[in-house]
Design a protein around this motif. Structure first.
Motif, PDB file in Angstrom:
ATOM      1  N   GLU A  15       0.983  -1.176   0.503  1.00  0.00           N
ATOM      2  CA  GLU A  15       0.125  -0.291  -0.492  1.00  0.00           C
ATOM      3  C   GLU A  15       1.142   1.459   0.438  1.00  0.00           C
ATOM      4  O   GLU A  15       0.577   1.918  -0.449  1.00  0.00           O
ATOM      5  CB  GLU A  15      -0.838  -0.089   1.460  1.00  0.00           C
ATOM      6  CG  GLU A  15      -2.201   0.429   1.515  1.00  0.00           C
ATOM      7  CD  GLU A  15      -3.043   1.082   2.264  1.00  0.00           C
ATOM      8  OE1 GLU A  15      -2.796  -0.168   3.335  1.00  0.00           O
ATOM      9  OE2 GLU A  15      -3.156   2.281   3.041  1.00  0.00           O
ATOM     10  N   ALA A  16       1.876   1.166   0.787  1.00  0.00           N
ATOM     11  CA  ALA A  16       3.085   2.286   0.627  1.00  0.00           C
ATOM     12  C   ALA A  16       2.976   2.848  -0.475  1.00  0.00           C
ATOM     13  O   ALA A  16       3.598   3.651  -1.257  1.00  0.00           O
ATOM     14  CB  ALA A  16       4.152   2.350   1.741  1.00  0.00           C
ATOM     15  N   ARG A  17       3.625   1.213  -1.285  1.00  0.00           N
ATOM     16  CA  ARG A  17       4.580   1.584  -2.488  1.00  0.00           C
ATOM     17  C   ARG A  17       3.644   2.538  -3.641  1.00  0.00           C
ATOM     18  O   ARG A  17       3.899   3.229  -4.418  1.00  0.00           O
ATOM     19  CB  ARG A  17       5.747  -0.225  -2.614  1.00  0.00           C
ATOM     20  CG  ARG A  17       5.849  -0.314  -2.034  1.00  0.00           C
ATOM     21  CD  ARG A  17       8.052   0.606  -2.360  1.00  0.00           C
ATOM     22  NE  ARG A  17       8.744   0.200  -3.228  1.00  0.00           N
ATOM     23  CZ  ARG A  17       9.357   0.512  -3.419  1.00  0.00           C
ATOM     24  NH1 ARG A  17      10.088   2.178  -3.099  1.00  0.00           N
ATOM     25  NH2 ARG A  17      10.027  -0.396  -5.062  1.00  0.00           N
ATOM     26  N   ASN A  18       2.274   1.632  -3.355  1.00  0.00           N
ATOM     27  CA  ASN A  18       1.627   2.588  -4.599  1.00  0.00           C
ATOM     28  C   ASN A  18       1.001   3.533  -3.815  1.00  0.00           C
ATOM     29  O   ASN A  18       0.667   4.138  -5.246  1.00  0.00           O
ATOM     30  CB  ASN A  18      -0.823   1.230  -3.987  1.00  0.00           C
ATOM     31  CG  ASN A  18      -0.969   1.370  -5.414  1.00  0.00           C
ATOM     32  OD1 ASN A  18      -0.619   1.474  -6.808  1.00  0.00           O
ATOM     33  ND2 ASN A  18      -2.168   1.221  -5.420  1.00  0.00           N
ATOM     34  N   ARG A  19       0.894   4.384  -2.601  1.00  0.00           N
ATOM     35  CA  ARG A  19       0.640   5.426  -2.612  1.00  0.00           C
ATOM     36  C   ARG A  19       1.605   6.208  -3.327  1.00  0.00           C
ATOM     37  O   ARG A  19       1.844   7.673  -3.504  1.00  0.00           O
ATOM     38  CB  ARG A  19       0.130   6.065  -0.908  1.00  0.00           C
ATOM     39  CG  ARG A  19      -0.887   5.801  -1.000  1.00  0.00           C
ATOM     40  CD  ARG A  19      -1.338   6.759   0.708  1.00  0.00           C
ATOM     41  NE  ARG A  19      -0.161   6.389   1.872  1.00  0.00           N
ATOM     42  CZ  ARG A  19       0.286   4.752   2.625  1.00  0.00           C
ATOM     43  NH1 ARG A  19      -1.077   4.346   2.758  1.00  0.00           N
ATOM     44  NH2 ARG A  19       1.039   5.210   3.520  1.00  0.00           N
ATOM     45  N   LEU A  20       2.912   5.671  -3.352  1.00  0.00           N
ATOM     46  CA  LEU A  20       4.192   6.981  -3.833  1.00  0.00           C
ATOM     47  C   LEU A  20       3.929   6.983  -5.156  1.00  0.00           C
ATOM     48  O   LEU A  20       3.921   7.962  -5.593  1.00  0.00           O
ATOM     49  CB  LEU A  20       5.499   5.273  -3.455  1.00  0.00           C
ATOM     50  CG  LEU A  20       6.768   6.508  -3.136  1.00  0.00           C
ATOM     51  CD1 LEU A  20       6.593   7.342  -2.399  1.00  0.00           C
ATOM     52  CD2 LEU A  20       8.002   5.314  -2.736  1.00  0.00           C
ATOM     53  N   LEU A  21       3.097   5.647  -5.798  1.00  0.00           N
ATOM     54  CA  LEU A  21       3.370   6.261  -7.349  1.00  0.00           C
ATOM     55  C   LEU A  21       1.940   7.523  -7.782  1.00  0.00           C
ATOM     56  O   LEU A  21       1.819   7.938  -9.026  1.00  0.00           O
ATOM     57  CB  LEU A  21       3.654   4.688  -8.036  1.00  0.00           C
ATOM     58  CG  LEU A  21       4.402   3.562  -7.514  1.00  0.00           C
ATOM     59  CD1 LEU A  21       3.801   2.489  -8.501  1.00  0.00           C
ATOM     60  CD2 LEU A  21       5.146   4.989  -9.032  1.00  0.00           C
ATOM     61  N   THR A  22       1.264   6.604  -6.560  1.00  0.00           N
ATOM     62  CA  THR A  22       0.091   7.934  -7.726  1.00  0.00           C
ATOM     63  C   THR A  22      -0.709   8.847  -6.543  1.00  0.00           C
ATOM     64  O   THR A  22      -1.448   9.773  -6.689  1.00  0.00           O
ATOM     65  CB  THR A  22      -1.335   6.996  -6.749  1.00  0.00           C
ATOM     66  OG1 THR A  22      -1.400   6.372  -5.615  1.00  0.00           O
ATOM     67  CG2 THR A  22      -1.110   5.516  -7.457  1.00  0.00           C
ATOM     68  N   GLU A  23      -0.108   9.433  -5.369  1.00  0.00           N
ATOM     69  CA  GLU A  23      -0.328  10.786  -4.673  1.00  0.00           C
ATOM     70  C   GLU A  23       0.550  12.114  -5.301  1.00  0.00           C
ATOM     71  O   GLU A  23       1.500  11.850  -5.715  1.00  0.00           O
ATOM     72  CB  GLU A  23       0.415  10.935  -3.283  1.00  0.00           C
ATOM     73  CG  GLU A  23      -0.161   9.638  -2.233  1.00  0.00           C
ATOM     74  CD  GLU A  23      -0.471   9.737  -1.401  1.00  0.00           C
ATOM     75  OE1 GLU A  23      -1.346   9.343  -0.522  1.00  0.00           O
ATOM     76  OE2 GLU A  23       0.775  10.116  -0.772  1.00  0.00           O
ATOM     77  N   VAL A  24      -0.719  13.102  -5.662  1.00  0.00           N
ATOM     78  CA  VAL A  24       0.220  13.818  -6.514  1.00  0.00           C
ATOM     79  C   VAL A  24       0.061  15.246  -6.293  1.00  0.00           C
ATOM     80  O   VAL A  24       0.298  15.718  -6.487  1.00  0.00           O
ATOM     81  CB  VAL A  24      -0.492  13.638  -8.023  1.00  0.00           C
ATOM     82  CG1 VAL A  24       0.147  12.439  -9.283  1.00  0.00           C
ATOM     83  CG2 VAL A  24      -1.908  14.144  -8.310  1.00  0.00           C
ATOM     84  N   GLY A  25      -0.406  15.631  -5.345  1.00  0.00           N
ATOM     85  CA  GLY A  25      -0.557  16.580  -4.356  1.00  0.00           C
ATOM     86  C   GLY A  25       0.573  17.520  -3.614  1.00  0.00           C
ATOM     87  O   GLY A  25       1.730  16.901  -3.632  1.00  0.00           O
ATOM     88  N   PRO A  26       0.370  18.749  -2.878  1.00  0.00           N
ATOM     89  CA  PRO A  26       1.404  19.305  -3.323  1.00  0.00           C
ATOM     90  C   PRO A  26       1.897  18.842  -1.584  1.00  0.00           C
ATOM     91  O   PRO A  26       1.354  18.392  -0.862  1.00  0.00           O
ATOM     92  CB  PRO A  26       0.958  21.048  -2.458  1.00  0.00           C
ATOM     93  CG  PRO A  26      -0.423  20.811  -2.954  1.00  0.00           C
ATOM     94  CD  PRO A  26      -0.965  19.694  -3.346  1.00  0.00           C
ATOM     95  N   GLY A  27       3.386  18.280  -1.363  1.00  0.00           N
ATOM     96  CA  GLY A  27       3.808  17.538  -0.742  1.00  0.00           C
ATOM     97  C   GLY A  27       4.149  15.993  -0.547  1.00  0.00           C
ATOM     98  O   GLY A  27       4.884  16.120   0.433  1.00  0.00           O
ATOM     99  N   THR A  28       3.609  15.741  -2.186  1.00  0.00           N
ATOM    100  CA  THR A  28       3.840  14.115  -1.599  1.00  0.00           C
ATOM    101  C   THR A  28       5.178  14.700  -2.602  1.00  0.00           C
ATOM    102  O   THR A  28       5.460  14.714  -3.638  1.00  0.00           O
ATOM    103  CB  THR A  28       2.568  13.832  -2.451  1.00  0.00           C
ATOM    104  OG1 THR A  28       2.546  14.175  -4.174  1.00  0.00           O
ATOM    105  CG2 THR A  28       1.464  14.049  -1.353  1.00  0.00           C
ATOM    106  N   ARG A  29       5.402  12.849  -2.281  1.00  0.00           N
ATOM    107  CA  ARG A  29       6.921  13.042  -3.835  1.00  0.00           C
ATOM    108  C   ARG A  29       6.446  12.597  -4.911  1.00  0.00           C
ATOM    109  O   ARG A  29       7.913  13.289  -5.503  1.00  0.00           O
ATOM    110  CB  ARG A  29       7.070  11.757  -2.994  1.00  0.00           C
ATOM    111  CG  ARG A  29       7.992  12.090  -1.179  1.00  0.00           C
ATOM    112  CD  ARG A  29       8.278  10.341  -1.156  1.00  0.00           C
ATOM    113  NE  ARG A  29      10.194  10.267  -1.674  1.00  0.00           N
ATOM    114  CZ  ARG A  29      10.419   8.487  -1.616  1.00  0.00           C
ATOM    115  NH1 ARG A  29      10.385   7.596  -0.736  1.00  0.00           N
ATOM    116  NH2 ARG A  29      11.857   8.560  -2.358  1.00  0.00           N
ATOM    117  N   MET A  30       6.027  11.794  -6.046  1.00  0.00           N
ATOM    118  CA  MET A  30       5.606  11.877  -6.686  1.00  0.00           C
ATOM    119  C   MET A  30       5.027  13.224  -7.268  1.00  0.00           C
ATOM    120  O   MET A  30       5.218  13.961  -8.414  1.00  0.00           O
ATOM    121  CB  MET A  30       4.284  10.806  -7.217  1.00  0.00           C
ATOM    122  CG  MET A  30       3.775  10.465  -8.464  1.00  0.00           C
ATOM    123  SD  MET A  30       5.257  10.682  -9.430  1.00  0.00           S
ATOM    124  CE  MET A  30       5.339   8.511  -9.542  1.00  0.00           C
ATOM    125  N   GLY A  31       3.994  13.602  -6.427  1.00  0.00           N
ATOM    126  CA  GLY A  31       3.650  15.576  -6.912  1.00  0.00           C
ATOM    127  C   GLY A  31       5.191  15.852  -7.195  1.00  0.00           C
ATOM    128  O   GLY A  31       4.782  16.731  -8.182  1.00  0.00           O
TER     129      GLY A  31
END
Lengths: 424, 424, 424
Positions: B4-20
């Motif tokens: 789940e954590a790795r999935n969030r890494l790929l999918t979260e795009v908001g300010p403050g996120t790593r993929m963002g």
């Protein structure tokens, strides 16, 4: 800039909240009288409570909690009786005081138990006045339902317009004490929306805000006027606690819940003198949509629709932690401070602002009015025809400038009352 | 299968996120140039930020945070000025750099305070190119807006198509590196949807995936082709970080937020040689609906609509903990690994993949293209008429196969450009 | 009045819940047979599980989890094959037992791995009967799909009607054991809705509730009847676990999830004797809307629509902590107690109520029926014409009184079967 806690204080209206308690000390318009004549029950959500408004066959009005205490059926689908409202699911009947008056099967099967005597539901006061039905959700003794001066006028065409606005009531009411927004939202933006790139309207150069018995008057000087203008001498009224009064109309911002507001507009237009005497047998009501179904964007074509754009644009409950208030916002600040003080007054056992209990006062509660003479005496046909544009807001005009979507039958009734030739 | 954590890494795009943060290092198309010519403001939601895009009267583009810092009004209902965007509520005006340039009442009432100098709002770069407006939300210095080879071509009819797809961007982009889905989603399913029960299309027998400067090329052999086929020698392009490039069109999957994606299609069709020279004065844009309003089901009739069915069927944010990847998914795995590496590169202060900063390179960024000759030189009318079916995707055809709902005026303009007789 | 915990026990139906486990011991109707003939896949949500129902080219029915285990694509957009359902995204194929039978690219690229043997998805039993497709989601051995007596009748016109009702199943089912609501919701309210202010219908004076093998019979005496009436001697049936049976029709309340219910109506009308023999080649199905799109209010014109108003008015999951049950609700109380006991029986390893496993019994499961003779033998045309009004629910009539929105083709087929002249 307000803290989150202070912002919640202004905006939360449900049972058990401090502002909710304060607002429950006032009467709120919730429906048109004609509406209940058309359909005898109406689901109402007010201050976070789900209620049903009804008019029974004896013409009593009632406002009850919406769910039947038997098994929670929706009383807005109930049956109005000679005296009360009956649940259509199993026939339990309630009067306007919330007493359970009948439980058909229990009354036959076990009358000696008198089960119905144990059943009581929340019931609130309702009073009709000037085309509207008003509700009071607070403790007894209830104050008087204000008899605002325009409610005493005759020879006028009145109409009631509802809109449901998906944001908190307080940001709507802040717009009631905001003179500068007229210059931009209604004058300049309106011109630009119409594709008109002419020079902007005269600018505001001076503002004043003064408390009076029923709210705050705001006064202004613009580049094209001075302190002799009625815009300064009379001003306009932020009416306590949740309305704007401009002379010829009221706009109440009635809290449905924390994130939605019922806008109730009451519009009076004095007929020209050659149409007197004019008697209106039925005050019409209508509902104005606020979304353009084709685009999903807010409607911008009419004055109050422009206001709605301002309000809903601020968010469901605007975050006052990110605002930057300036001199233009002194009225807003004054209003908030008055509310904060009044919350303390209420909790100390005092009477909040602008509550009316003296019947003598309530025979006619006068308000500051620009152009009172025209509203109370009318204009001649010649005066009417000599007034161009919309500037004279108290001068009758063809076309309804305030809200989008006036139905044809209301427009025709208006034009007939005024002696206008109805446009096709 | 991802945690789940790795999935969030790929999918979260908001300010403050790593993929963002990673995605903010690239330019993203957010509107058509013609769109802002039609209406000068557009609300945009990009990478979880609510913004307003505008074009002022001097033709400057701006992309600002959507809420006015004064009292949070919605600037997408603002007034475009000679230089900047003005809030329609009280007239505060901002330029494209986010500076507050006017506060009408404050400027008159207390000019000495210069309150406006304290006000600054988030503002992002916007550049027009090839019919689209591109936004950059990352730190300075901004990289170059890529000048992909097709943007340099002439004699083509270009159209831009938007769709809002209610799922996360990453599952859309996984479809950019997924050769096998063509066989099923577009060949075999399409036949079955049309009621055609003929034999299935030739099967994939071999896949290859190779990184290059601007993404990953995928190559395939099918039962009806071999390693001499351009499907193997040239391949198609998963374009970094969020697009598919097929030679004659791009598809960007622009993250609106974690659970919705703006699909931006850019379609180039070379006119036949007998229509040259062709100059397109205005690149048209349109929005393609994705839901069949009659049934509530996804539209399935067009190629990208079939892709959308694949994407949204995976859920708003697909759960990669339940997937079972096979050999067909080697490209997907390679792409994820590249993103995971790039997140680390970025955090170590490095430059992420496929960022272009060399103006010389950016004069024309060439990409692998199947059938480049036809796209750059066109076909004769005879060649065109000799090509049957849709197979030759780079051959102009009547009818738009990619997305449902092409407006008549776009179809007519296309047919006119190509010299087709427009169907009624 | 139930505690919140007890209320959850009755209302939660998802995997892992106690009531969910109990309801999984029964067969539930989820679609019409004709529906799968019209379109071979149907997304189904049942007991909180997202599933796809399909009919393959060999006429096998399958009910599988909806998301493909490969990469979660939506199998309701899949391709039906000779034997199984294929995902349209990458072609994985499953049979009705949940086995993965093909993985096209893996089967070519790495057949020796037999990756497909590792893949299995949830699959449930489906059986067709009497126009409906039934699903069983519980453990093996599955009980028999009940062959209720009306399913054995011939010479009847049957139709199936679906409605999606946005509330919990249990409050719908409480209405199956609620004789008094007929007096109010269907008799008196219906009159008032029609503007009829005549005297109310005869009142209920006596109720009785008796368990039998397949549920609870409820019996009543009204002011206009006595204990010799079939309303008392035969009664009507609250059919276990989630249906009402009235003689000529069934109404199942099939839990979609905790807050929505699929209402499945199965209506049998015996043709008049002069139309025999009547053979129905295809049992038609239709979906009845429950919201009036013009007003946003519930439709109230038809019998089951009135029931729906009762159900949804109670809230998404009614709060049984605020109810006040009386003598009219003894059946409701009895039903709840039976469910509470059955939850314990199940957890002790026992067989829950009304499960049928004896094939001899299941040749025809007889039920209490008012007016069985008319239903099984029919009426003459003269008898039919002598019966006025709707009172004789088992007498064929023009017009469908139960649900709003019967399509014209179903009405025409019905009128044709009965020998009625179809109204224009």
């Amino acid at each position: 800039m307000l803290s989150e806690a202070r912002n919640r204080l202004l905006t939360e209206v449900g049972p058990g909240t401090r502002m909710g308690a304060l607002l429950r000390r006032y009467w709120h318009p919730v429906a048109a009288i004609a509406e209940l004549a058309d359909a005898p029950t109406k689901p109402v959500r007010l201050l976070g409570e789900n209620l049903v408004l009804y008019k029974d066959l004896s013409a009593n009005y009632g406002l009850l909690e919406r769910r039947c205490p038997h098994r929670s059926a929706d009383l807005s689908y109930g049956i109005v009786e000679q005296c009360g409202l009956r649940c259509s699911y199993h026939g339990w009947m309630f009067d306007q005081f919330g007493a359970c008056r009948e439980q058909p099967f229990e009354d036959i099967d076990a009358p000696e138990i008198r089960f119905r005597d144990q059943i009581h539901i929340r019931a609130y006061r309702v009073e009709p006045k000037s085309g509207l039905l008003w509700a009071y959700l607070g403790p007894e003794p209830a104050p008087l339902l204000p008899n605002w001066e325009p409610f005493t006028w005759d020879n006028g065409f009145v109409q009631v317009v509802f809109s449901t606005v998906p944001c908190n009531w307080f940001q709507c009411q802040e717009n009631s004490i905001d003179p500068v927004h007229f210059e931009w939202l209604h004058d300049n933006w309106k011109q630009r929306l119409a594709g008109n790139h002419a020079a902007y309207a005269p600018r505001h150069t001076k503002l004043a805000f003064d408390e009076f018995d029923y709210g705050i008057v705001y006064r202004r000087v613009r580049e094209d006027s001075d302190e002799a203008s009625p815009l300064w001498t009379a001003g306009r009224v932020c009416l306590w606690p949740n309305a704007l009064f401009t002379g010829n109309h009221f706009e109440w911002r009635v809290p449905i819940d924390d994130t939605s507001t019922l806008s109730v507009g009451w519009f009076y237009t004095r007929v020209p003198q050659d149409r007197e005497p004019f008697v209106q047998n039925r005050i019409p009501y209508w509902t104005s949509p606020i979304v353009d179904e084709n685009t999903g964007r807010w409607i911008t074509s009419h004055i109050m629709n422009q206001d709605f754009v301002g309000w809903v644009g601020q968010g469901a409950i605007t975050d006052r932690g990110r605002e930057h208030l300036g001199h233009s916002d002194r009225g807003v600040i004054m209003m908030r401070q008055r509310f904060f003080r009044d919350l303390e007054v209420l909790e100390a056992g005092g009477e909040p602002n602008a509550v009316i209990r003296d019947p003598e006062v309530n025979r006619c509660v006068t308000l500051p009015i620009i152009g009172r003479r025209r509203l109370t005496e009318g204009v001649t046909r010649a005066e009417l025809e000599a007034t161009k544009g919309f500037g004279g807001g108290d001068i009758p005009r063809p076309g309804f400038p305030y809200l989008y979507g006036q139905p044809d039958d209301v427009r025709r009734a208006y034009d007939e009352a005024m002696g206008f030739e109805t446009a096709k």
